[in-house]
Write a protein that holds these residues in place. Sequence first.
Motif, mmCIF file in Angstrom:
data_model
loop_
_atom_site.group_PDB
_atom_site.id
_atom_site.type_symbol
_atom_site.label_atom_id
_atom_site.label_comp_id
_atom_site.label_asym_id
_atom_site.label_seq_id
_atom_site.Cartn_x
_atom_site.Cartn_y
_atom_site.Cartn_z
ATOM 1 N N ALA A 27 0.832 -1.203 0.000
ATOM 2 C CA ALA A 27 0.000 0.000 0.000
ATOM 3 C C ALA A 27 0.868 1.255 0.000
ATOM 4 O O ALA A 27 0.589 2.218 -0.719
ATOM 5 N N ARG A 28 1.937 1.233 0.804
ATOM 6 C CA ARG A 28 2.830 2.393 0.848
ATOM 7 C C ARG A 28 3.531 2.590 -0.498
ATOM 8 O O ARG A 28 3.579 3.686 -1.039
ATOM 9 N N ARG A 29 4.051 1.512 -1.063
ATOM 10 C CA ARG A 29 4.746 1.612 -2.351
ATOM 11 C C ARG A 29 3.786 2.057 -3.454
ATOM 12 O O ARG A 29 4.147 2.859 -4.312
ATOM 13 N N ALA A 30 2.588 1.508 -3.438
ATOM 14 C CA ALA A 30 1.603 1.882 -4.453
ATOM 15 C C ALA A 30 1.274 3.366 -4.347
ATOM 16 O O ALA A 30 1.164 4.063 -5.355
ATOM 17 N N GLU A 31 1.139 3.858 -3.128
ATOM 18 C CA GLU A 31 0.829 5.270 -2.949
ATOM 19 C C GLU A 31 2.026 6.135 -3.330
ATOM 20 O O GLU A 31 1.866 7.193 -3.943
ATOM 21 N N GLN A 32 3.226 5.687 -2.990
ATOM 22 C CA GLN A 32 4.424 6.465 -3.320
ATOM 23 C C GLN A 32 4.587 6.598 -4.834
ATOM 24 O O GLN A 32 4.922 7.656 -5.340
ATOM 25 N N THR A 33 4.361 5.517 -5.543
ATOM 26 C CA THR A 33 4.523 5.556 -6.999
ATOM 27 C C THR A 33 3.217 5.861 -7.692
ATOM 28 O O THR A 33 3.202 6.181 -8.874
ATOM 29 N N ARG A 34 2.106 5.713 -6.949
ATOM 30 C CA ARG A 34 0.751 5.785 -7.498
ATOM 31 C C ARG A 34 0.595 4.775 -8.622
ATOM 32 O O ARG A 34 -0.297 4.869 -9.431
ATOM 33 N N LEU A 35 1.515 3.811 -8.663
ATOM 34 C CA LEU A 35 1.550 2.843 -9.750
ATOM 35 C C LEU A 35 1.296 3.558 -11.063
ATOM 36 O O LEU A 35 0.556 3.114 -11.915
#
Length: 178
Positions: A27-35
């Motif tokens: 969730a953190r990585r997805a939010e950081q990159t916004r995918l």
Amino acid sequence: MPTSQDMTTDPDTGLLDALQHQVAVFARRAEQTRLGGVGQVRNSMDRAAYLLLNRLDQEGPMGVKALAAGMGIDSSTVTRQVAPLVDTGLVKRTSHPEDGRAVVLQLSPRGQARLDEVRSSRRELMAQVTDGWTEEERDAFCTLLTRFNSALSARQGAAGVEAGSEAAATGSQVPPAS
């Protein structure tokens, strides 16, 4: 059926701890990159806009209530999230063909082009992130992630029903999900 307490003392506790940690990291990585994809369109469309445009593309024009229900969020949230999409010309508001008073939201040609661009960029990101995975591994991951998201959605829906029942019994208001 095991209770929540049974599950926390189960030998799988370590696995469940690892799973919840990995979900939090994801969730953190997805939010950081916004995918957001790769190239110039990286990070250029927020999650809410992407999900709204994607739904309109897949299901066609619809009213705010139908869009909100399909996404499992409150109508006021959809209204707030759609406003900038209308302002930027990605979504068109039109009158309902059978009830001129009702508003129908529709993906505009500009919105379709933008969505296609973002999808392509995100598809490339997924290809890069899963480079070295077999087709079977990608398929299994997608299947399990879909199943996980469906279970979370069902749980959220059940929690809303339980909260609504409790509110009705006590006469209190239930805040809308967003």
